[in-house]
Design a protein around this motif. Structure first.
Motif, short mmCIF file in Angstrom:
data_model
loop_
_atom_site.label_atom_id
_atom_site.label_comp_id
_atom_site.label_asym_id
_atom_site.label_seq_id
_atom_site.Cartn_x
_atom_site.Cartn_y
_atom_site.Cartn_z
N VAL A 9 4.23 1.15 3.34
CA VAL A 9 4.70 2.31 2.59
C VAL A 9 6.12 2.06 2.08
O VAL A 9 6.44 2.35 0.92
CB VAL A 9 4.64 3.59 3.45
CG1 VAL A 9 5.39 4.74 2.79
CG2 VAL A 9 3.19 3.99 3.70
N ALA A 10 6.99 1.50 2.91
CA ALA A 10 8.37 1.22 2.50
C ALA A 10 8.39 0.23 1.34
O ALA A 10 9.15 0.41 0.38
CB ALA A 10 9.19 0.69 3.68
N PHE A 11 7.57 -0.80 1.42
CA PHE A 11 7.51 -1.77 0.32
C PHE A 11 7.02 -1.09 -0.95
O PHE A 11 7.59 -1.29 -2.02
CB PHE A 11 6.60 -2.95 0.69
CG PHE A 11 7.33 -4.07 1.36
CD1 PHE A 11 7.51 -5.28 0.71
CD2 PHE A 11 7.84 -3.93 2.64
CE1 PHE A 11 8.18 -6.33 1.32
CE2 PHE A 11 8.51 -4.97 3.26
CZ PHE A 11 8.69 -6.17 2.60
N HIS A 18 2.99 -4.00 -5.64
CA HIS A 18 2.13 -5.11 -6.07
C HIS A 18 1.87 -6.09 -4.92
O HIS A 18 0.79 -6.66 -4.82
CB HIS A 18 2.71 -5.82 -7.29
CG HIS A 18 4.06 -6.43 -7.05
ND1 HIS A 18 5.22 -5.68 -7.00
CD2 HIS A 18 4.42 -7.71 -6.83
CE1 HIS A 18 6.25 -6.49 -6.76
NE2 HIS A 18 5.79 -7.72 -6.66
N ILE A 19 2.85 -6.27 -4.06
CA ILE A 19 2.67 -7.16 -2.91
C ILE A 19 1.70 -6.53 -1.91
O ILE A 19 0.80 -7.19 -1.40
CB ILE A 19 4.03 -7.47 -2.24
CG1 ILE A 19 4.90 -8.28 -3.18
CG2 ILE A 19 3.83 -8.20 -0.91
CD1 ILE A 19 6.33 -8.48 -2.71
N VAL A 20 1.90 -5.23 -1.66
CA VAL A 20 1.02 -4.50 -0.75
C VAL A 20 -0.42 -4.57 -1.26
O VAL A 20 -1.35 -4.83 -0.50
CB VAL A 20 1.49 -3.04 -0.60
CG1 VAL A 20 0.49 -2.21 0.17
CG2 VAL A 20 2.86 -3.00 0.05
N LYS A 21 -0.59 -4.36 -2.56
CA LYS A 21 -1.92 -4.39 -3.17
C LYS A 21 -2.52 -5.80 -3.10
O LYS A 21 -3.70 -5.97 -2.77
CB LYS A 21 -1.82 -3.91 -4.61
CG LYS A 21 -3.10 -3.43 -5.17
CD LYS A 21 -2.86 -2.72 -6.49
CE LYS A 21 -3.96 -1.70 -6.62
NZ LYS A 21 -3.65 -0.58 -7.42
N GLU A 22 -1.72 -6.81 -3.43
CA GLU A 22 -2.18 -8.20 -3.43
C GLU A 22 -2.67 -8.61 -2.03
O GLU A 22 -3.64 -9.35 -1.90
CB GLU A 22 -1.06 -9.13 -3.89
CG GLU A 22 -1.45 -10.57 -4.02
CD GLU A 22 -2.36 -10.85 -5.21
OE1 GLU A 22 -3.14 -11.81 -5.13
OE2 GLU A 22 -2.30 -10.09 -6.20
N ASP A 26 -3.16 -1.88 0.91
CA ASP A 26 -3.41 -0.53 0.40
C ASP A 26 -4.79 -0.06 0.83
O ASP A 26 -4.99 1.12 1.11
CB ASP A 26 -3.25 -0.47 -1.12
CG ASP A 26 -4.19 -1.42 -1.85
OD1 ASP A 26 -4.47 -2.52 -1.33
OD2 ASP A 26 -4.62 -1.05 -2.96
N GLN A 27 -5.76 -0.96 0.92
CA GLN A 27 -7.11 -0.62 1.36
C GLN A 27 -7.18 -0.51 2.89
O GLN A 27 -7.82 0.37 3.43
CB GLN A 27 -8.11 -1.68 0.88
CG GLN A 27 -8.17 -1.82 -0.62
CD GLN A 27 -8.63 -0.54 -1.30
OE1 GLN A 27 -9.59 0.07 -0.88
NE2 GLN A 27 -7.90 -0.13 -2.34
N LEU A 28 -6.51 -1.42 3.56
CA LEU A 28 -6.53 -1.45 5.02
C LEU A 28 -5.96 -0.18 5.63
O LEU A 28 -6.48 0.36 6.59
CB LEU A 28 -5.76 -2.66 5.53
CG LEU A 28 -5.68 -2.85 7.05
CD1 LEU A 28 -7.06 -3.11 7.63
CD2 LEU A 28 -4.74 -4.00 7.38
N VAL A 35 1.95 7.01 -3.22
CA VAL A 35 2.79 5.90 -2.77
C VAL A 35 2.50 4.66 -3.60
O VAL A 35 3.39 3.87 -3.89
CB VAL A 35 2.54 5.61 -1.27
CG1 VAL A 35 3.26 4.35 -0.83
CG2 VAL A 35 2.98 6.78 -0.42
N MET A 36 1.25 4.50 -4.01
CA MET A 36 0.84 3.29 -4.71
C MET A 36 0.96 3.40 -6.23
O MET A 36 0.72 2.45 -6.94
CB MET A 36 -0.61 2.94 -4.36
CG MET A 36 -0.79 2.50 -2.91
SD MET A 36 0.28 1.15 -2.43
CE MET A 36 -0.26 -0.13 -3.54
#
Length: 124
Positions: A9-11, A18-22, A26-28, A35-36
């Motif tokens: 969430v902080a990222f 984009h890093i969280v999504k990559e 975001d799914q996990l 947030v996204m």
């Protein structure tokens, strides 16, 4: 898992969604769409260094310490980022000793008294 979610969430909140999504985080963690949401406009208002400093401050002492160490590596990190991370050296708001004590005990698995011969709770 809660801590990993906090990190994701902080990222995301600081323009690194984009890093969280990559990484599929975001799914996990089923992060809220708010947030996204693409934060390109907000991201463009803050420098990379500012966003890294904000993440460090948001995530607490361990991340602050990593930012402090990174600020001492001009051979690896750009000057503009270092300038921002240097603010983690002396521009932090103090926080209560009780929080420090709880973190130390949680991370190291024993009381402060058991772990250290002396431990000064006052700001130096």
């Amino acid at each position: 898992m809660q801590r990993y979610r906090e990190i994701a969430v902080a990222f995301s909140r600081n323009g690194f969604g984009h890093i969280v999504k990559e990484l599929g985080l975001d799914q996990l963690f089923s992060l809220p769409k708010r947030v996204m949401i693409n934060k390109e406009q907000e991201k463009s208002q803050k420098t990379l260094g500012e966003r890294l400093r904000l993440i460090s401050e948001e995530l607490g002492p361990t991340f602050i310490k990593m930012g402090q160490m990174a600020s001492m590596r001009p051979d690896v990190i750009p000057k503009d980022v270092i300038k921002e991370l240097e603010l983690l050296q002396d521009q932090l708001s103090p926080f209560p000793y009780s929080e420090v004590e709880a973190m130390v005990e949680k991370e190291l698995g024993a009381s402060v008294e058991e772990l250290f011969q002396s431990f000064n709770p006052k700001n130096q």
